[in-house]
Design an enzyme around this catalytic site. Structure first.
Site, PDB file in Angstrom:
ATOM      1  N   TRP A  68     -35.267  17.666  28.005  1.00 34.37           N
ATOM      2  CA  TRP A  68     -35.832  18.720  27.993  1.00 34.37           C
ATOM      3  C   TRP A  68     -37.288  18.277  27.622  1.00 34.37           C
ATOM      4  O   TRP A  68     -38.254  18.923  27.957  1.00 34.37           O
ATOM      5  CB  TRP A  68     -35.006  19.551  27.268  1.00 34.37           C
ATOM      6  CG  TRP A  68     -35.667  21.122  27.455  1.00 34.37           C
ATOM      7  CD1 TRP A  68     -36.666  21.607  28.291  1.00 34.37           C
ATOM      8  CD2 TRP A  68     -35.487  22.154  26.328  1.00 34.37           C
ATOM      9  NE1 TRP A  68     -36.954  22.903  27.904  1.00 34.37           N
ATOM     10  CE2 TRP A  68     -36.012  23.382  26.850  1.00 34.37           C
ATOM     11  CE3 TRP A  68     -34.434  22.391  25.515  1.00 34.37           C
ATOM     12  CZ2 TRP A  68     -36.226  24.504  26.427  1.00 34.37           C
ATOM     13  CZ3 TRP A  68     -34.407  23.694  24.839  1.00 34.37           C
ATOM     14  CH2 TRP A  68     -35.124  24.588  25.343  1.00 34.37           C
ATOM     15  N   HIS A 128     -32.970  31.854  23.142  1.00 29.15           N
ATOM     16  CA  HIS A 128     -33.241  31.144  24.480  1.00 29.15           C
ATOM     17  C   HIS A 128     -32.300  31.081  25.545  1.00 29.15           C
ATOM     18  O   HIS A 128     -32.441  30.381  26.559  1.00 29.15           O
ATOM     19  CB  HIS A 128     -33.744  29.729  23.954  1.00 29.15           C
ATOM     20  CG  HIS A 128     -34.703  29.419  23.189  1.00 29.15           C
ATOM     21  ND1 HIS A 128     -35.065  28.616  22.191  1.00 29.15           N
ATOM     22  CD2 HIS A 128     -35.974  30.568  22.787  1.00 29.15           C
ATOM     23  CE1 HIS A 128     -36.265  28.644  21.431  1.00 29.15           C
ATOM     24  NE2 HIS A 128     -36.626  29.918  21.764  1.00 29.15           N
ATOM     25  N   CYS A 139     -27.957  46.584  34.801  1.00 32.75           N
ATOM     26  CA  CYS A 139     -27.253  47.202  33.805  1.00 32.75           C
ATOM     27  C   CYS A 139     -27.461  46.608  32.463  1.00 32.75           C
ATOM     28  O   CYS A 139     -27.237  46.919  31.525  1.00 32.75           O
ATOM     29  CB  CYS A 139     -25.965  47.673  33.885  1.00 32.75           C
ATOM     30  SG  CYS A 139     -24.695  46.274  33.951  1.00 32.75           S
TER      31      CYS A 139
END
Length: 349
Positions: A68, A128, A139
């Site tokens: 990441w 996150h 909804c």
């Protein structure tokens, strides 16, 4: 779904400072600090734990976070989110929640390992997102998945909302993954309840995070103006070290093991039967929604603490103004060579 989940996110350059040097507590110093942390937990009324990627490295999913952050090489380990299991820290936190030593967890992690300990949604905010949850675009109901989402960045999963199966009330919405892209706003209810819990905590504990990502990294400081303590457990220096009351530089699993021993508690083992992602019941639907009553409850506590804080500040201001008046009178009396024989009432109403 393996460690390359970040390939689904938008390019983003500002990920904070990477590759900071790691430091390690030595011998007796580590034991003393862990004992101190255990004592603070025992003596605190409201303990909140803030967790980051560092608590999941023992689950061998550090390769997820490493990729990441776009390190030079992709890790060789090819373990999926589905194969990783909760660490000692995850299981210890769940047990401490059950024993009411800690009262809330605020997580920046998307790996779903907290959820897989069987923790209640009333005890955790996920700022996150979570690979094992999905959310309806109409909804806004969230549901537990039995496998990691195939997408990230809040993309459509091309599945219908499960609200009818859960509540026998229809919804025409579509399900999306809950993993934030870099520019996405944090989930409203998770952030709101995190803000309140962080503020009312007399002890905020940060585990395995450098606290660089905001607003998540600023939440542990919310209790400081109310007199709360901040503890940071991390191998690398963090953005908030100067404001911490206690810093422990060591592996989080080892620290939590020592803390649990000081509390005379055993860390339970992970078993699939506690894991909601492993339920085998056909068509079972598990909702994963923050209860608005929980938000109202913690807000009531926050409002009370804020009111007391403001009252205390007004009293301090009034006292300071009274003292300044006395000092000013004495100065003028001395300047005019007059005896200071006037008695001034310093009583604060």
């Amino acid at each position: 779904m393996s460690c390359n989940y970040a390939d689904g996110l938008s390019p983003y350059s500002n990920k904070g400072v990477l590759g900071l040097p790691e430091t390690f507590e030595q011998g007796e110093q580590l034991d003393v600090k862990c004992s101190m942390l255990a004592e603070w937990i025992i003596n605190s009324k409201h303990v909140v734990v803030h967790t980051g990627a560092g608590i999941s490295t023992a689950a061998e999913d550090q390769m997820v976070y490493g990729h990441w952050k776009k390190k030079v090489k992709k890790p060789n380990i090819n373990i999926s989110f589905n194969d990783a299991i909760p660490t000692k820290t995850h299981m210890a936190l769940k047990h401490l929640i059950d024993k009411k030593y800690i009262h809330y967890i605020i997580s920046q992690n998307i790996d779903g390992l907290h959820l897989r300990t069987g923790i209640s949604r009333s005890c955790i905010a996920e700022l996150h997102g979570n690979m094992f949850t999905e959310q309806c675009n109409i909804c806004e109901s969230q549901f537990v998945r039995y496998s990691p989402a195939p997408t990230v960045g809040k993309k459509c999963l091309e599945e219908d909302c499960k609200r009818y199966k859960a509540r026998r009330r229809g919804c025409r919405g579509k399900l999306y993954d809950t993993i934030l892209d870099w520019e996405d706003s944090l989930p409203e209810y998770d952030l709101e309840i995190s803000d309140y819990h962080s503020s009312v905590a007399d002890l905020n504990i940060c585990l395995g995070t450098t606290l660089q990502i905001v607003p998540s990294g600023n939440l542990p400081l919310k209790n400081k103006k109310f007199g709360g303590k901040l503890v940071i457990v991390n191998l690398q220096p963090t953005k908030q070290d100067k404001k911490a009351d206690l810093i422990i530089n060591f592996f989080v699993d080892d620290v939590m093991s020592k803390v649990m021993k000081s509390l005379s508690l055993e860390i339970p083992e992970y078993t699939p039967d506690i894991d909601p992602t492993k339920i085998n019941v056909s068509d079972a639907v598990i909702e994963w929604n923050i209860d608005k009553n929980d938000i109202r409850s913690i807000k009531t506590q926050y409002d009370k603490i804020l009111k007391e804080y403001r009252k205390r500040k007004l009293e301090e201001k009034s006292e300071k103004e009274t003292v300044n008046k006395v000092l000013k009178y004495e100065y003028l009396a001395k300047k005019e060579n007059k005896p200071s024989n006037v008695v001034i009432d310093l009583t604060i109403d």
